[in-house]
Design an enzyme around this catalytic site. Structure first.
Site, PDB file in Angstrom:
ATOM      1  N   GLU D  80     -44.463  36.878   3.856  1.00  0.00           N
ATOM      2  CA  GLU D  80     -43.092  36.949   4.354  1.00  0.00           C
ATOM      3  C   GLU D  80     -42.094  36.445   3.309  1.00  0.00           C
ATOM      4  OE1 GLU D  80     -42.255  38.476   6.922  1.00  0.00           O
ATOM      5  OE2 GLU D  80     -44.152  38.681   7.979  1.00  0.00           O
ATOM      6  N   ARG D  90     -39.504  38.260  22.600  1.00  0.00           N
ATOM      7  CA  ARG D  90     -39.761  39.477  23.366  1.00  0.00           C
ATOM      8  C   ARG D  90     -40.692  39.172  24.533  1.00  0.00           C
ATOM      9  NH1 ARG D  90     -43.408  43.174  23.424  1.00  0.00           N
ATOM     10  NH2 ARG D  90     -44.588  42.438  21.629  1.00  0.00           N
ATOM     11  N   CYS D 143     -43.672  32.706  15.065  1.00  0.00           N
ATOM     12  CA  CYS D 143     -44.019  32.744  13.637  1.00  0.00           C
ATOM     13  C   CYS D 143     -42.773  32.508  12.780  1.00  0.00           C
ATOM     14  CB  CYS D 143     -44.659  34.082  13.271  1.00  0.00           C
ATOM     15  SG  CYS D 143     -46.329  34.278  13.943  1.00  0.00           S
ATOM     16  N   HIS D 166     -48.542  36.727   7.392  1.00  0.00           N
ATOM     17  CA  HIS D 166     -48.994  37.399   8.610  1.00  0.00           C
ATOM     18  C   HIS D 166     -50.274  38.182   8.329  1.00  0.00           C
ATOM     19  CE1 HIS D 166     -45.133  37.140  11.125  1.00  0.00           C
ATOM     20  NE2 HIS D 166     -46.104  36.926  11.980  1.00  0.00           N
TER      21      HIS D 166
END
Lengths: 214, 214, 214, 214
Positions: D80, D90, D143, D166
């Protein structure tokens, strides 16, 4: 009369059209909620794109600025949440520049969040039957560059709204890229009108789901 | 006057519209190359769909039969190459039937190849700016069932052309399926007109690339 | 002692390895359910691939024949349901041949269904923690060619089981294809052992969901 | 002796395992470049995850901190680039919290860029045959929350490196999610060792392509 400034890009990456300008230019002179839409084409060039954009903002003092760009491979209209302070070009821009990991504004903030009501915009587009979603990244090419520069420019004008919207290929582009999704110009145009309407009417964004687990 | 029979399906799988019928029904009565387009809606039901189709073929003795169905998740107009002699339903049909690994025509051939000029059709669509490709599988649900039954029915009529075309979701459907690609009804309509024109004019297919390594 | 014949392919399409042979060759000489696994590498060449395969079948008279091939871009182990009677090469084979829409066996059936218990195999793989699914198309390149030829060859030997399994890129291949999924050789090897065990033990396939709506 | 702190998460979203902890826990006690790897499991909970992480940093004063998380649906190991100052869930976290558009650190910077040499790491992973790429978004769930909090925490310690990686589903997870790509634990473990080695050895990142046009 208040202005809404909407920009599209010139073609890049070997394409002969850019769907953003194809559609944005159709909005020139429209009146939406008693505001006049003014459109400008931006060069797909680091630096110059922002010069053109900033000049238009200075000239028009618009209430809303929406920059629109092509996202070949995406399936829907994506409303960008954030721009980050880095140019990292996978391909050269239209002047042959290919900056890698260079800040857009040296010493500037690491990122600027959009000043569009992105959740309300997505909800309104979907209600109008237009596929749309929030995007968590505008990439690191000229689109992100313009979004960051725009938000940096308007950061001290509390009343100006602004942000970036990515759109898919047009069908005629996807016809030359087997496997790529597309969206008709009419659908994109309807989406942009929704985006302008929501930006003009909505003061605060709504609290609805639009995040990503990764 | 010769007839072109074009069919679409009723909605299935929880959708309130089926893009195939939404578009096909707009072609009713059109004259293309001096042929009249007749349209019929097929139930999304194993067996019944073919009864309706076969009755229409018997009634009209059409020169060309094109069955059209929804392929939610596909990005472009796909011209099917082949139908296989098996019903294997991942979801129940509109009568609740869910056959698993059952032949469509017991003792029938394992497959029927399309009788449409699929390569020429894809080429003509792309030239018209419509995203299109050859598909190597029509699945194992009612679409494949109808395609197989159609080709089985016309297998002894050398002069009748026929085949199956899958189309993406409409934008208004994709608006409810975030992440799904879509295609505007106007684009699909243009694609179907191209398909009819090519089927009427082209005697043999052209030899151009359209295969898949897997 | 009965034999199980398992084949993999030589590299093609610019790759330096073919995951099918990388893994299949590791099975040489294994004893599974008191059957000996014999492996052969097939050339990625229309025609020749079948000559090598047919010679091995004639020599060994195997109880089970499983041909394995690379499906770059697929995410899981896919058990092919059907092979169709057409060569339609998107790229040239390793001898530069690029047949377009040519039957594999002139006058042969349009398709042959697999003679592996594909639903039972997928179920057993998933129970073993291996991503797997039924595939409705083996493409139109050398893999489909070999699958069709294999099933045509054994079509009059009721007791011989046979079929085709596609596998993803290896991680080291995907490292050079950003965006492509992959599967470790160990996982694929475990999958192939499951496939052999199920083929040897299972007389009829099970009736479980494995179809596709398109 | 210097420490490298590597964290993984507990399962979330209905999974029974989290590949990040499955793999990270295997590194406990390893010695890499004369540094000792210490591992910790973080709860998949806004707030608490950072409490656990921050306590470990305070305790160990590590040279490098790498937080690892599951990105179900991604095909490769993604390093990342940036974390943004927003929680937008979500799905609920493991305590049922579902913040929407709430800053992680009120008044904190809009984003923090990674302090790992991401281009050098991707290059080294690919050279080792491991599929890897730079990611431009860590999402807006726990995350991203952990990555932002980590970088905020170490922002005043110039010598500490840190960032987020990830990883895909494990094969046994993907076996229950047909269509999802996966990566074997062994491959991920090799990737994390490369990441640690590069972080320990590389002072500045390399200037190589890794951006995204959108």
């Amino acid at each position: 009369m208040r202005y809404v400034l909407v920009t599209g890009f010139e073609p890049f990456g070997g394409e002969t059209v850019n769907p953003s300008w194809e559609v944005v230019s159709q909005l020139e002179g429209s009146i939406i909620d008693r505001c006049r839409v003014v459109t400008r084409q931006l060069p797909c060039v680091f630096g110059e794109s922002l010069s053109v954009l900033n000049a238009a903002i200075d000239e028009l003092n618009p209430a809303v600025v929406i920059a629109v760009g092509q996202a070949g491979g995406r399936v829907d209209v994506t409303i960008e949440r954030v721009a980050i302070n880095v140019d990292d070009a996978r391909i050269p821009d239209n002047r042959g520049q290919q900056p890698i990991d260079v800040p857009i504004v040296p010493g500037g903030p690491a990122a600027w969040f959009t000043r569009l009501p992105i959740k309300a915009t997505v909800a309104a587009m979907r209600e109008s039957g237009i596929p749309a979603s929030v995007s968590q990244t505008a990439g690191t090419f000229v689109c992100n560059h313009v979004m960051y520069g725009l938000l940096h420019k308007i950061s001290d004008s509390a009343e100006v709204k602004g942000g970036f919207i990515h759109i898919p290929y047009l069908p005629e582009q996807a016809a030359a890229h087997p496997g790529a999704p597309s969206m008709a110009a009419q659908t994109v145009k309807a989406a942009l009108i929704v985006a302008i309407e929501v930006a003009l009417r909505q003061t605060d964004d709504v609290k609805i789901v639009g995040g990503a687990t990764h």
